[in-house]
Motif scaffolding. Sequence first.
Motif, short mmCIF file in Angstrom:
data_model
loop_
_atom_site.label_atom_id
_atom_site.label_comp_id
_atom_site.label_asym_id
_atom_site.label_seq_id
_atom_site.Cartn_x
_atom_site.Cartn_y
_atom_site.Cartn_z
N LYS A 138 0.85 -1.20 0.00
CA LYS A 138 0.00 0.00 0.00
C LYS A 138 0.88 1.24 0.00
CE LYS A 138 -4.03 2.16 0.47
NZ LYS A 138 -3.55 3.51 0.12
N MET A 139 0.72 2.04 -1.04
CA MET A 139 1.39 3.33 -1.12
C MET A 139 0.36 4.43 -0.95
SD MET A 139 4.28 2.73 -4.02
CE MET A 139 5.49 1.43 -3.81
N ALA A 140 0.82 5.67 -0.94
CA ALA A 140 -0.10 6.78 -0.65
C ALA A 140 -1.24 6.85 -1.65
CB ALA A 140 0.68 8.09 -0.63
N LYS A 141 -0.96 6.53 -2.92
CA LYS A 141 -1.98 6.74 -3.95
C LYS A 141 -2.33 5.48 -4.74
CE LYS A 141 -0.52 11.55 -4.65
NZ LYS A 141 0.02 12.54 -5.61
N GLU A 142 -1.77 4.33 -4.35
CA GLU A 142 -2.07 3.11 -5.09
C GLU A 142 -1.78 1.89 -4.23
OE1 GLU A 142 0.51 2.42 -8.48
OE2 GLU A 142 2.15 3.49 -7.52
N LEU A 143 -2.44 0.79 -4.60
CA LEU A 143 -2.20 -0.51 -3.98
C LEU A 143 -1.63 -1.42 -5.05
CD1 LEU A 143 -2.60 -2.39 -1.49
CD2 LEU A 143 -4.78 -3.07 -2.54
N ILE A 144 -0.42 -1.94 -4.82
CA ILE A 144 0.26 -2.76 -5.81
C ILE A 144 0.15 -4.22 -5.39
CG2 ILE A 144 2.43 -3.25 -6.97
CD1 ILE A 144 3.24 -0.36 -6.48
N VAL A 145 -0.41 -5.06 -6.27
CA VAL A 145 -0.59 -6.48 -5.96
C VAL A 145 0.29 -7.37 -6.84
CG1 VAL A 145 -2.94 -6.14 -5.13
CG2 VAL A 145 -2.56 -6.70 -7.55
N ASP A 146 0.74 -6.82 -7.97
CA ASP A 146 1.64 -7.59 -8.83
C ASP A 146 2.62 -6.64 -9.52
OD1 ASP A 146 -0.06 -6.35 -10.60
OD2 ASP A 146 -0.52 -8.12 -11.77
N ASN A 201 5.39 9.67 -1.25
CA ASN A 201 5.10 9.66 -2.69
C ASN A 201 4.36 10.91 -3.14
OD1 ASN A 201 4.75 6.35 -1.98
ND2 ASN A 201 6.15 6.92 -3.61
N GLY A 202 4.69 12.06 -2.52
CA GLY A 202 4.14 13.34 -2.94
C GLY A 202 2.71 13.59 -2.51
N ALA A 203 2.21 12.83 -1.53
CA ALA A 203 0.79 12.92 -1.19
C ALA A 203 0.46 14.01 -0.17
CB ALA A 203 0.30 11.57 -0.65
N MET A 204 1.44 14.64 0.44
CA MET A 204 1.17 15.62 1.49
C MET A 204 1.05 17.04 0.95
SD MET A 204 3.54 14.62 4.77
CE MET A 204 2.98 13.40 5.95
N SER A 205 0.26 17.83 1.62
CA SER A 205 0.27 19.27 1.36
C SER A 205 1.54 19.84 1.98
CB SER A 205 -0.95 19.93 1.98
OG SER A 205 -0.88 19.87 3.40
N LEU A 206 1.93 21.02 1.55
CA LEU A 206 3.12 21.65 2.12
C LEU A 206 2.95 21.88 3.61
CD1 LEU A 206 5.89 22.99 1.84
CD2 LEU A 206 4.71 25.12 1.19
N ILE A 226 9.14 3.75 5.81
CA ILE A 226 7.76 3.70 6.28
C ILE A 226 6.90 4.50 5.30
CG2 ILE A 226 6.20 4.20 8.19
CD1 ILE A 226 8.76 4.33 9.98
N LYS A 227 5.94 3.86 4.69
CA LYS A 227 5.06 4.55 3.75
C LYS A 227 4.03 5.38 4.51
CE LYS A 227 6.52 3.27 -0.33
NZ LYS A 227 6.94 4.26 -1.36
N ILE A 228 3.93 6.64 4.17
CA ILE A 228 2.96 7.53 4.82
C ILE A 228 2.16 8.26 3.74
CG2 ILE A 228 4.40 7.83 6.87
CD1 ILE A 228 5.21 10.58 5.76
N GLY A 229 1.13 8.98 4.18
CA GLY A 229 0.37 9.81 3.25
C GLY A 229 -1.03 9.31 2.94
N SER A 230 -1.31 8.04 3.26
CA SER A 230 -2.67 7.53 3.00
C SER A 230 -3.55 7.62 4.23
CB SER A 230 -2.60 6.08 2.51
OG SER A 230 -2.03 5.24 3.49
N LEU A 231 -2.95 7.83 5.41
CA LEU A 231 -3.70 8.00 6.65
C LEU A 231 -3.68 9.47 7.06
CD1 LEU A 231 -2.22 4.94 8.61
CD2 LEU A 231 -4.33 5.01 7.25
N SER A 232 -4.33 9.77 8.15
CA SER A 232 -4.28 11.14 8.65
C SER A 232 -2.88 11.46 9.15
CB SER A 232 -5.29 11.33 9.78
OG SER A 232 -4.86 10.62 10.94
N LEU A 233 -2.57 12.74 9.26
CA LEU A 233 -1.26 13.15 9.75
C LEU A 233 -1.00 12.59 11.15
CD1 LEU A 233 1.30 14.87 9.29
CD2 LEU A 233 0.06 16.80 10.30
N GLU A 234 -2.01 12.64 12.00
CA GLU A 234 -1.86 12.16 13.37
C GLU A 234 -1.60 10.66 13.41
OE1 GLU A 234 -4.24 14.17 12.25
OE2 GLU A 234 -3.48 16.00 13.22
N GLU A 235 -2.31 9.91 12.55
CA GLU A 235 -2.09 8.46 12.52
C GLU A 235 -0.69 8.13 12.01
OE1 GLU A 235 -6.22 6.25 11.54
OE2 GLU A 235 -5.68 7.83 10.12
N ASP A 236 -0.25 8.82 10.98
CA ASP A 236 1.10 8.57 10.46
C ASP A 236 2.17 8.90 11.50
OD1 ASP A 236 0.62 7.48 7.97
OD2 ASP A 236 0.53 9.41 6.95
#
Length: 381
Positions: free
Chosen positions: A20-28, A198-203, A167-177
């Motif tokens: 699981k990445m910030a903007k996609e789920l890779i299965v293969d 992976n570029g998912a955060m706001s500045l 550690i992959k971050i960006g798909s959960l809330s800031l507090e959770e990450d």
Amino acid sequence: MKITQATIFPLSIPLIEPIKMAKELIVDAKTVLLRLTDDEGRQGWGEASVAPLMTGETLDSLLASVKYLVESVRAIDWSDPALFSTSCDAILYGNPSAKSCLEMALLDLYTQKKSIPLWKYLRTLTSDAVTSAPADLPLLRMLGGSLEKEMADAKSFREAGFKHWKIKIGSLSLEEDLHRVKLLSDLLEGDVISVDANGAMSLDNAIRFCESTQASKLSFAEQLIHADSPLADFVLLKQRSPIPIGLDESIHGSNEIEEFRKANALDGASLKLIKTGGVLEAWKCAQLLRSNNLKLNLACKVAETSISGAATAAVGFAIGEAPWGFSMSNQYLRFDICDQPLIAKHGHLDVHQLSSTGVGITPNLDRVKDAIAQAYSIIQY
């Protein structure tokens, strides 16, 4: 050196578990493998993987670009690697992933012909070449899944010798990450620990993340904001962050490294062959980083086989170090296409696994055929 035959293999290999990445789920892992045969009967192998959110390539588009390139390979004399890039550019604009695939196979052939491993050949290209024996490359391990699974995996792989983490971050809330990062950083304290959004955060969130005490044990933070963000945003993030800033999607070659370096907007960069257009530009980038005291992370896209892994590792062994680690992604595949795939030894890759001439590793053709993507077929020229 003339090419007499080209064979293209569109592959799809399942991962051991989804990533699981910030903007996609890779299965293969979808990747294109290329085999070139030269006029003396040698075979060279190249590989490039799809990366819709990094290079814009899908399996269909990457396959089409590789096909377009190899339709012209027989008409060209490939005797001088210094001309490989310009020859490819004369055939097709852009498309660095496809060009990396072709260049890798050509370099494999060339260095086999010269009876030298690829990493040793790279060292001959500069006047200040490294002469010391290459140290083992520290392998970077990604953590993902539930927090409980991340903690268990971190303990297990640390016992196996791993000391570099992402550690992959960006798909959960800031507090959770931040909560996850704090717990994992405490567990892995003393190791090289990084996060990648992976570029998912706001500045604003990126700055808040970096300034938080919960992230204070991180060694670096990779690509927190989108690659298309204004340069001024990267400069501000670097100024505000007590954590070193690494860039990935923003860096496609030496020109971007120079731009961000001059703006004082990065502390290091992640190099992938599918972004740089091949081994030779990645080697140039690695030297540029080292000469400017910037950190290097080498990475394969999730997930490439040992072919691409070996070519990427050649850059690390040639430069002599990878302080931010090497993301060797064949470790996430359910199976590799090589009888002797690259393997981690105490969390590292040793150069003896690439002692053969050329790229240093060869696939098993039966395994390759078993991995052909559904509804696709082998293409031969």
